[in-house]
Design a protein around this motif. Structure first.
Motif, short mmCIF file in Angstrom:
data_model
loop_
_atom_site.label_atom_id
_atom_site.label_comp_id
_atom_site.label_asym_id
_atom_site.label_seq_id
_atom_site.Cartn_x
_atom_site.Cartn_y
_atom_site.Cartn_z
N LYS A 177 -3.99 -10.30 17.41
CA LYS A 177 -4.68 -9.04 17.62
C LYS A 177 -4.90 -8.85 19.13
O LYS A 177 -5.30 -9.78 19.82
N ILE A 178 -4.61 -7.65 19.62
CA ILE A 178 -4.78 -7.41 21.06
C ILE A 178 -5.57 -6.12 21.29
O ILE A 178 -5.67 -5.25 20.41
N ASN A 179 -6.14 -6.03 22.47
CA ASN A 179 -6.82 -4.82 22.90
C ASN A 179 -5.93 -4.14 23.94
O ASN A 179 -5.78 -4.65 25.05
N LEU A 180 -5.31 -3.04 23.57
CA LEU A 180 -4.40 -2.34 24.46
C LEU A 180 -5.16 -1.29 25.25
O LEU A 180 -5.69 -0.33 24.69
N ILE A 181 -5.21 -1.47 26.57
CA ILE A 181 -5.98 -0.58 27.45
C ILE A 181 -5.03 0.35 28.18
O ILE A 181 -4.12 -0.11 28.87
N GLY A 182 -5.23 1.65 28.03
CA GLY A 182 -4.38 2.63 28.71
C GLY A 182 -5.05 3.21 29.94
O GLY A 182 -6.27 3.32 29.99
N ALA A 183 -4.25 3.59 30.91
CA ALA A 183 -4.79 4.12 32.16
C ALA A 183 -5.23 5.57 32.02
O ALA A 183 -6.18 6.00 32.66
N SER A 184 -4.53 6.34 31.19
CA SER A 184 -4.83 7.76 31.07
C SER A 184 -4.83 8.18 29.62
O SER A 184 -3.90 7.88 28.87
N ARG A 185 -5.87 8.89 29.21
CA ARG A 185 -6.00 9.34 27.82
C ARG A 185 -5.33 10.70 27.66
O ARG A 185 -5.99 11.73 27.50
N THR A 186 -4.01 10.71 27.72
CA THR A 186 -3.29 11.98 27.62
C THR A 186 -3.57 12.65 26.27
O THR A 186 -3.73 11.99 25.25
N ASP A 187 -3.63 13.99 26.29
CA ASP A 187 -3.98 14.77 25.11
C ASP A 187 -2.79 14.96 24.17
O ASP A 187 -1.64 14.64 24.51
N THR A 188 -3.07 15.53 23.02
CA THR A 188 -2.04 15.89 22.05
C THR A 188 -0.95 16.72 22.72
O THR A 188 -1.25 17.72 23.38
#
Length: 248
Positions: free
Chosen positions: A42-53
């Protein structure tokens, strides 16, 4: 435990943005499942930008901690074997333990694409904002210059945003036209929720002579969202680059 940074490119058309949601398919969920399958943990994937739909990315950055023994150069091949064709990991590398895709970022660059012609394009429908009336690009260029510098961008953030500090520094805001395609690129130390899309909506109002170019300055000073233009559609927006101290 390794800290692994990956660079992703994706077409956001079929996803409800980056950020995980309970009842909708997101890019973070798809990538996380692929990573967990190849690492068997199990991993925690951290993204730099929360791009929208519907928003696309040429350059999204994410990181995760893992005990996997897979060499960094082999990780993209492994993850991509499990990803759909509209998401690709283009690079992976081991980074310092304190690296955080979002909080270690020092700036971002976005592009927005407008198709400015009478009729829409079936091919480009998911990758641009089609505007069928002529826009005055020179006026839009003039207005974009007022965005450069350090300002309070409260007027250009989505209503209901709970971000306390709305001050951002825009390093570059460039608008160009090539035949029927208008591109707007903006680089800053950070962006508020829907900031780029609201700026584009305001520039379009200027391009069709609804308001004057200098009004950008007045709107900034007002800090009033109601004075800025509408939020432009998501499909014209692309995340181009994310910057770090030791830039990738």
């Amino acid at each position: 435990m390794r800290n692994i940074r990956i660079i992703l490119e994706y077409d956001g058309t079929n996803y409800h943005g980056w950020q995980y949601q309970k009842n909708a398919l997101t890019i973070q969920e798809v990538v996380k499942k692929a990573v967990e399958k190849i690492t068997a943990e199990k991993i925690n994937l951290i993204g730099a930008s929360r791009t929208d739909t519907g928003v696309h990315a040429y350059y999204q950055v994410a990181n995760f901690k893992s005990k996997t023994k897979i060499p960094a150069e082999k990780i993209p091949y492994a993850i991509n074997s499990l990803l759909p064709r509209d998401i690709t990991v283009v690079e992976a590398e081991d980074v310092e333990q304190d690296f955080h895709s979002r909080y270690s970022s020092k700036g971002k660059r976005y592009r927005y694409v407008i198709l400015n012609r009478k009729f829409s394009s079936p091919i480009m429908r998911n990758y641009c904002w089609h505007i069928n009336y002529k826009l005055d690009v020179e006026r839009m260029k003039e207005a974009a210059n007022f965005l450069i510098g350090t300002h309070d961008f409260s007027a250009f953030k989505a209503s209901g945003s709970n971000v306390k500090n709305s001050i951002r520094t825009v390093k570059e805001a460039v608008l160009n036209k090539d035949k029927d395609i208008i591109t707007f690129e903006i680089e800053a130390d950070g962006f508020l929720y829907n900031m780029v899309r609201i700026i584009v909506g305001t520039l379009v109002d200027i391009g069709c002579h609804k308001i004057e170019p200098y009004m950008i300055k007045n709107i900034l000073e007002s800090k009033n969202r109601n004075l800025a233009g509408k939020t432009s559609p998501p499909q014209g927006l692309y995340l181009l680059k994310i910057f770090y101290v030791n830039s990738l």
